[in-house]
Design a protein around this motif. Structure first.
Motif, PDB file in Angstrom:
ATOM      1  N   THR A 254       0.837  -1.203   0.000  1.00 27.90           N
ATOM      2  CA  THR A 254       0.000   0.000   0.000  1.00 27.90           C
ATOM      3  C   THR A 254       0.871   1.251   0.000  1.00 27.90           C
ATOM      4  O   THR A 254       0.591   2.222  -0.714  1.00 27.90           O
ATOM      5  CB  THR A 254      -0.933   0.008   1.219  1.00 27.90           C
ATOM      6  N   LYS A 255       1.950   1.223   0.779  1.00 26.07           N
ATOM      7  CA  LYS A 255       2.868   2.364   0.818  1.00 26.07           C
ATOM      8  C   LYS A 255       3.546   2.560  -0.535  1.00 26.07           C
ATOM      9  O   LYS A 255       3.732   3.697  -0.994  1.00 26.07           O
ATOM     10  CB  LYS A 255       3.918   2.145   1.915  1.00 26.07           C
ATOM     11  N   LEU A 256       3.916   1.477  -1.189  1.00 29.25           N
ATOM     12  CA  LEU A 256       4.549   1.580  -2.500  1.00 29.25           C
ATOM     13  C   LEU A 256       3.588   2.189  -3.531  1.00 29.25           C
ATOM     14  O   LEU A 256       4.002   2.943  -4.412  1.00 29.25           O
ATOM     15  CB  LEU A 256       5.033   0.207  -2.960  1.00 29.25           C
ATOM     16  N   VAL A 257       2.302   1.860  -3.394  1.00 32.12           N
ATOM     17  CA  VAL A 257       1.297   2.466  -4.269  1.00 32.12           C
ATOM     18  C   VAL A 257       1.197   3.966  -3.979  1.00 32.12           C
ATOM     19  O   VAL A 257       1.168   4.797  -4.891  1.00 32.12           O
ATOM     20  CB  VAL A 257      -0.070   1.781  -4.088  1.00 32.12           C
ATOM     21  N   GLU A 258       1.139   4.317  -2.695  1.00 30.03           N
ATOM     22  CA  GLU A 258       1.039   5.723  -2.302  1.00 30.03           C
ATOM     23  C   GLU A 258       2.246   6.533  -2.780  1.00 30.03           C
ATOM     24  O   GLU A 258       2.130   7.723  -3.094  1.00 30.03           O
ATOM     25  CB  GLU A 258       0.921   5.835  -0.777  1.00 30.03           C
ATOM     26  N   MET A 259       3.396   5.889  -2.850  1.00 33.55           N
ATOM     27  CA  MET A 259       4.623   6.562  -3.302  1.00 33.55           C
ATOM     28  C   MET A 259       4.668   6.706  -4.822  1.00 33.55           C
ATOM     29  O   MET A 259       5.587   7.324  -5.358  1.00 33.55           O
ATOM     30  CB  MET A 259       5.852   5.783  -2.814  1.00 33.55           C
ATOM     31  N   GLY A 260       3.691   6.115  -5.516  1.00 35.01           N
ATOM     32  CA  GLY A 260       3.659   6.189  -6.969  1.00 35.01           C
ATOM     33  C   GLY A 260       4.572   5.205  -7.663  1.00 35.01           C
ATOM     34  O   GLY A 260       4.847   5.339  -8.859  1.00 35.01           O
ATOM     35  N   LEU A 261       5.037   4.173  -6.937  1.00 30.96           N
ATOM     36  CA  LEU A 261       5.982   3.212  -7.496  1.00 30.96           C
ATOM     37  C   LEU A 261       5.308   1.943  -8.001  1.00 30.96           C
ATOM     38  O   LEU A 261       5.934   1.148  -8.705  1.00 30.96           O
ATOM     39  CB  LEU A 261       7.041   2.850  -6.450  1.00 30.96           C
ATOM     40  N   VAL A 262       4.056   1.737  -7.625  1.00 35.96           N
ATOM     41  CA  VAL A 262       3.292   0.575  -8.079  1.00 35.96           C
ATOM     42  C   VAL A 262       1.943   1.056  -8.587  1.00 35.96           C
ATOM     43  O   VAL A 262       1.265   1.840  -7.924  1.00 35.96           O
ATOM     44  CB  VAL A 262       3.095  -0.453  -6.938  1.00 35.96           C
ATOM     45  N   ASP A 263       1.560   0.572  -9.766  1.00 34.46           N
ATOM     46  CA  ASP A 263       0.276   0.889 -10.373  1.00 34.46           C
ATOM     47  C   ASP A 263      -0.759  -0.113  -9.857  1.00 34.46           C
ATOM     48  O   ASP A 263      -0.586  -1.330 -10.027  1.00 34.46           O
ATOM     49  CB  ASP A 263       0.398   0.804 -11.893  1.00 34.46           C
ATOM     50  N   LYS A 264      -1.818   0.384  -9.230  1.00 37.39           N
ATOM     51  CA  LYS A 264      -2.836  -0.501  -8.663  1.00 37.39           C
ATOM     52  C   LYS A 264      -3.496  -1.380  -9.714  1.00 37.39           C
ATOM     53  O   LYS A 264      -4.014  -2.456  -9.402  1.00 37.39           O
ATOM     54  CB  LYS A 264      -3.909   0.318  -7.944  1.00 37.39           C
ATOM     55  N   SER A 265      -3.505  -0.929 -10.967  1.00 30.85           N
ATOM     56  CA  SER A 265      -4.179  -1.681 -12.024  1.00 30.85           C
ATOM     57  C   SER A 265      -3.315  -2.816 -12.575  1.00 30.85           C
ATOM     58  O   SER A 265      -3.797  -3.633 -13.363  1.00 30.85           O
ATOM     59  CB  SER A 265      -4.589  -0.745 -13.163  1.00 30.85           C
ATOM     60  N   LYS A 266      -2.042  -2.858 -12.179  1.00 34.60           N
ATOM     61  CA  LYS A 266      -1.136  -3.897 -12.651  1.00 34.60           C
ATOM     62  C   LYS A 266      -0.500  -4.591 -11.449  1.00 34.60           C
ATOM     63  O   LYS A 266      -0.245  -3.961 -10.433  1.00 34.60           O
ATOM     64  CB  LYS A 266      -0.056  -3.304 -13.552  1.00 34.60           C
ATOM     65  N   SER A 267      -0.211  -5.858 -11.591  1.00 35.43           N
ATOM     66  CA  SER A 267       0.324  -6.608 -10.459  1.00 35.43           C
ATOM     67  C   SER A 267       1.847  -6.641 -10.449  1.00 35.43           C
ATOM     68  O   SER A 267       2.494  -6.795 -11.485  1.00 35.43           O
ATOM     69  CB  SER A 267      -0.195  -8.052 -10.466  1.00 35.43           C
ATOM     70  N   VAL A 268       2.392  -6.464  -9.251  1.00 35.58           N
ATOM     71  CA  VAL A 268       3.763  -6.865  -8.964  1.00 35.58           C
ATOM     72  C   VAL A 268       3.646  -8.034  -7.992  1.00 35.58           C
ATOM     73  O   VAL A 268       2.576  -8.296  -7.432  1.00 35.58           O
ATOM     74  CB  VAL A 268       4.600  -5.714  -8.367  1.00 35.58           C
ATOM     75  N   TYR A 269       4.752  -8.736  -7.765  1.00 38.06           N
ATOM     76  CA  TYR A 269       4.643 -10.009  -7.061  1.00 38.06           C
ATOM     77  C   TYR A 269       5.555 -10.084  -5.835  1.00 38.06           C
ATOM     78  O   TYR A 269       6.589  -9.431  -5.762  1.00 38.06           O
ATOM     79  CB  TYR A 269       4.944 -11.156  -8.027  1.00 38.06           C
ATOM     80  N   TYR A 270       5.100 -10.921  -4.901  1.00 35.74           N
ATOM     81  CA  TYR A 270       5.795 -11.130  -3.622  1.00 35.74           C
ATOM     82  C   TYR A 270       6.273 -12.576  -3.567  1.00 35.74           C
ATOM     83  O   TYR A 270       5.517 -13.518  -3.833  1.00 35.74           O
ATOM     84  CB  TYR A 270       4.832 -10.849  -2.465  1.00 35.74           C
ATOM     85  N   LYS A 271       7.535 -12.754  -3.184  1.00 37.27           N
ATOM     86  CA  LYS A 271       8.121 -14.091  -3.088  1.00 37.27           C
ATOM     87  C   LYS A 271       8.738 -14.282  -1.716  1.00 37.27           C
ATOM     88  O   LYS A 271       9.385 -13.375  -1.191  1.00 37.27           O
ATOM     89  CB  LYS A 271       9.195 -14.262  -4.170  1.00 37.27           C
ATOM     90  N   CYS A 272       8.524 -15.452  -1.129  1.00 35.64           N
ATOM     91  CA  CYS A 272       9.139 -15.716   0.178  1.00 35.64           C
ATOM     92  C   CYS A 272      10.591 -16.147  -0.027  1.00 35.64           C
ATOM     93  O   CYS A 272      10.933 -16.819  -1.012  1.00 35.64           O
ATOM     94  CB  CYS A 272       8.352 -16.783   0.944  1.00 35.64           C
ATOM     95  N   ASP A 273      11.446 -15.774   0.908  1.00 39.68           N
ATOM     96  CA  ASP A 273      12.869 -16.074   0.780  1.00 39.68           C
ATOM     97  C   ASP A 273      13.165 -17.566   0.853  1.00 39.68           C
ATOM     98  O   ASP A 273      14.178 -18.026   0.316  1.00 39.68           O
ATOM     99  CB  ASP A 273      13.660 -15.331   1.859  1.00 39.68           C
ATOM    100  N   ALA A 274      12.293 -18.317   1.506  1.00 40.08           N
ATOM    101  CA  ALA A 274      12.515 -19.762   1.582  1.00 40.08           C
ATOM    102  C   ALA A 274      12.593 -20.366   0.185  1.00 40.08           C
ATOM    103  O   ALA A 274      13.428 -21.237  -0.092  1.00 40.08           O
ATOM    104  CB  ALA A 274      11.399 -20.420   2.393  1.00 40.08           C
ATOM    105  N   TYR A 275      11.742 -19.895  -0.718  1.00 47.14           N
ATOM    106  CA  TYR A 275      11.782 -20.377  -2.102  1.00 47.14           C
ATOM    107  C   TYR A 275      13.084 -19.969  -2.779  1.00 47.14           C
ATOM    108  O   TYR A 275      13.655 -20.733  -3.558  1.00 47.14           O
ATOM    109  CB  TYR A 275      10.596 -19.814  -2.882  1.00 47.14           C
TER     110      TYR A 275
END
Length: 304
Positions: A254-275
């Motif tokens: 949410t903070k990254l969206v507020e900073m203008g670094l992520v577009d809400k209409s497009k997805s970025v992805y989260y990966k766990c370090d274990a993988y």
């Protein structure tokens, strides 16, 4: 209107005296003295209606407490002494000047530039990567053995039919890896951004400042220049402490969206370090989805 300059102020003599009722009669003075002796400022401020002045006083007191707490916090940097990371003695502008990501070379700096949140309570020393890898690789090995057995038993069947048979085992494998990751203290994960070179320095500047100011997660890193040309996006990872802490995962995206670094209409992805530690990437032979969350799903999911 012109004032009469010869007019004089009224003399109070004879009108107000120590005995005058202007000061209240004896009963009133006694009542006010009792009220004054029983008055408790702390009780008054804790029970009165929140007027603007009382809210302001409360906010000032809170700010003072927070400033005192901040002054007593010992800043921490897991990368202290590493030339590829920000040091506690550096301001963010000094750090960015020393290690501009667009031009910092892999051969000189290494693969990553790091910045840590100096206010984070996370201590990487609690991770047991060796045991995670040992246990995780055993889970993957056992799964592949079972997968080969099922594929042999179902030889000649449609691929979709075999996949449906394997799906419960894939889900069980994922759950077991997550359990082991928590047991071994390897709970971190990251949102992954891929800015093009012309946006790299600006994007990293915003993220580095937010991490240091305790507005994002525990750490962030950006890939250095590998010499692949100026049209190759650069990976930035913004970390959270626990991939299962959805409130924190959501807060950071949410903070990254507020900073203008992520577009809400497009997805970025989260990966766990274990993988990452187990080299589980996209298109892996286990059928595991490499990314754990998509930003569009996290941002639209109801809070629990």
């Amino acid at each position: 209107m012109t004032l009469n300059t010869t007019e004089e102020w009224v003399d109070g003599d004879g009108y107000i005296s120590d005995e005058s009722s202007f000061y209240g009669d004896e009963d009133l003075r006694l009542h006010l003295e009792i009220e004054t002796s029983n008055f408790s400022p702390s009780t008054y401020w804790s029970t009165q209606h929140l007027s603007l002045s009382s809210i302001a006083a409360s906010n000032l007191a809170l700010a003072a407490r927070q400033a005192a707490q901040k002054a007593n916090v010992k800043l921490y940097n897991p990368y202290e002494g590493q030339l590829s990371a920000r040091q506690l003695t550096e301001s963010v502008p000094e750090f960015l000047t020393r290690l501009p990501p667009l031009t910092s070379q892999l051969s000189e700096v290494g693969p990553w530039i790091w910045v840590a949140n100096p206010h984070s309570a996370r201590r990487p020393l609690g991770e047991n990567l060796a045991e995670l890898r040992t246990a995780g690789e055993k889970l993957l090995e056992d799964f592949m053995g079972e997968k080969r057995r099922i594929e042999g038993d179902m030889k000649g069947k449609a691929k979709a039919t075999i996949t449906r048979k394997l799906n419960p085992l894939v889900k069980e494998l994922q759950d077991r890896i997550f359990e082991v990751a928590k047991e071994k203290g390897c709970t971190s994960g990251k949102w992954m951004l891929f800015p093009m070179p012309e946006y790299v320095n600006k994007t990293w500047s915003l993220i580095a400042s937010a991490v240091v100011n305790n507005d994002l997660g525990s750490t962030a890193k950006i890939a250095t220049d590998e010499g692949k040309g100026d049209r190759v996006p650069r990976l930035i990872c913004v970390y959270t402490d626990d991939f299962s802490d959805m409130d924190d995962v959501r807060r950071v995206i949410t903070k990254l969206v507020e900073m203008g670094l992520v577009d809400k209409s497009k997805s970025v992805y989260y990966k766990c370090d274990a993988y990452t530690y187990l080299s589980i990437a996209s298109g892996n032979e286990y059928g595991l989805k490499a990314s754990l969350y998509a930003s569009k799903d996290v941002l639209t999911a109801p809070n629990k």
